[in-house]
Design an enzyme around this catalytic site. Sequence first.
Site, short mmCIF file in Angstrom:
data_model
loop_
_atom_site.label_atom_id
_atom_site.label_comp_id
_atom_site.label_asym_id
_atom_site.label_seq_id
_atom_site.Cartn_x
_atom_site.Cartn_y
_atom_site.Cartn_z
N MET A 102 13.42 11.58 15.11
CA MET A 102 14.24 12.76 15.42
C MET A 102 13.31 13.94 15.61
O MET A 102 13.26 14.87 14.79
CB MET A 102 15.26 12.99 14.29
CG MET A 102 16.37 11.97 14.29
SD MET A 102 17.46 12.12 12.86
CE MET A 102 16.66 10.99 11.74
N GLY B 190 22.55 4.81 4.04
CA GLY B 190 21.71 5.46 3.03
C GLY B 190 22.43 5.58 1.72
O GLY B 190 22.18 4.82 0.77
N SER B 191 23.34 6.52 1.64
CA SER B 191 24.07 6.79 0.39
C SER B 191 24.84 5.57 -0.11
O SER B 191 24.89 5.30 -1.31
CB SER B 191 25.04 7.96 0.59
OG SER B 191 24.38 9.09 1.10
N GLY C 165 21.26 13.41 5.49
CA GLY C 165 22.02 12.28 4.98
C GLY C 165 23.31 12.73 4.33
O GLY C 165 23.51 13.91 4.06
N HIS D 90 15.09 1.43 7.44
CA HIS D 90 15.24 2.55 8.37
C HIS D 90 14.46 3.76 7.85
O HIS D 90 14.67 4.23 6.73
CB HIS D 90 16.72 2.90 8.49
CG HIS D 90 17.04 3.79 9.64
ND1 HIS D 90 17.14 3.34 10.94
CD2 HIS D 90 17.29 5.12 9.70
CE1 HIS D 90 17.44 4.34 11.75
NE2 HIS D 90 17.53 5.44 11.02
N ASP E 34 13.58 7.61 8.66
CA ASP E 34 13.98 8.79 9.43
C ASP E 34 12.85 9.81 9.48
O ASP E 34 12.45 10.35 8.44
CB ASP E 34 15.22 9.44 8.80
CG ASP E 34 16.48 8.63 9.04
OD1 ASP E 34 16.74 8.29 10.20
OD2 ASP E 34 17.20 8.35 8.07
N ASP F 236 24.34 4.68 13.03
CA ASP F 236 23.76 5.42 11.91
C ASP F 236 24.62 6.65 11.63
O ASP F 236 24.82 7.48 12.52
CB ASP F 236 22.34 5.85 12.28
CG ASP F 236 21.62 6.61 11.18
OD1 ASP F 236 22.19 6.78 10.08
OD2 ASP F 236 20.48 7.05 11.42
N GLY G 230 20.02 14.81 11.23
CA GLY G 230 19.32 15.85 10.48
C GLY G 230 19.45 15.79 8.98
O GLY G 230 18.54 16.19 8.26
N MET H 10 11.85 13.42 10.83
CA MET H 10 12.45 14.67 11.32
C MET H 10 11.39 15.77 11.34
O MET H 10 10.58 15.87 10.42
CB MET H 10 13.61 15.10 10.42
CG MET H 10 14.67 14.04 10.21
SD MET H 10 16.02 14.67 9.19
CE MET H 10 16.90 13.15 8.83
N MET I 239 24.51 7.58 17.01
CA MET I 239 24.71 8.38 15.81
C MET I 239 26.20 8.67 15.62
O MET I 239 26.89 9.07 16.56
CB MET I 239 23.96 9.72 15.92
CG MET I 239 22.46 9.59 16.02
SD MET I 239 21.70 8.95 14.53
CE MET I 239 22.10 10.23 13.32
N HIS J 290 13.10 5.85 13.22
CA HIS J 290 13.98 6.71 14.01
C HIS J 290 13.32 8.08 14.16
O HIS J 290 13.24 8.86 13.20
CB HIS J 290 15.32 6.81 13.26
CG HIS J 290 16.35 7.64 13.93
ND1 HIS J 290 17.53 7.97 13.31
CD2 HIS J 290 16.41 8.23 15.16
CE1 HIS J 290 18.27 8.72 14.11
NE2 HIS J 290 17.59 8.90 15.24
N SER K 188 18.54 3.25 4.80
CA SER K 188 17.75 4.44 5.13
C SER K 188 17.07 4.99 3.89
O SER K 188 17.73 5.36 2.92
CB SER K 188 18.65 5.52 5.73
OG SER K 188 17.93 6.73 5.86
#
Length: 214
Positions: free
Chosen positions: A65, A196-197, A143, A30, A32, A174, A141, A34, A136, A63, A7
């Site tokens: 959102m 992600g992290s 990470g 990925h 995101d 995710d 919203g 938002m 999810m 994705h 991500s």
Amino acid sequence: MIKISPSILSADFCNLERDIQRVSSADYLHVDVMDGAFVPNITIGVPVLKSIRKHTDMFLDVHLMIEKPVRYIEAFAQAGADLLSVHLEADHPTQIAQALKLMGQCGVKKAVALRPITKAEAILPYLEELDLVLVMTVEPGFGGQAFMETQLDTIRQVRALIEKYNPACELEVDGGIAPKTAPLVVEAGANVLVAGSAVYGAADIPAAIQALRV
């Protein structure tokens, strides 16, 4: 085969091209999106995706959102998305169906996403036409959130429905994916892992991607 979708929410946005190249050994990228309405955070939109597409040949797993995603399907498809996932909670079922229809017309792969509050059975009206279901394991919203182990039951239930109605459909997870949680979601039935992290926070990014393939 387990696929990894890093991500870019955890990337350095001032060095986004560099950070995309650093995850080139992954299967998907990925993205995101938002809107500050469906979720409290605001990230990126169509112009950024268009720029990303110019600088990578990676499969863009986008994705959405966002509220009423049907409004933006064509724009994100034209910007270079390979797959679009829309949240079942983001609009009326008839509009989710319309969003999926537009994806088909635009030639992008179709996916729906489930927040932790949503039951696995919610995918049933759409499942036979889907390429992917995204479950999810955190509230969407932001990470860096902690993995919600209670979602393993939802993953198992979604996998059972996929096997019954559309075995070719992929199951993506995710939220809080790391070397400790990846085996749990794979055992529950996931085959695409968003991280992600765990990827961008690693000293050796290719090794971190490989470690998630369990």
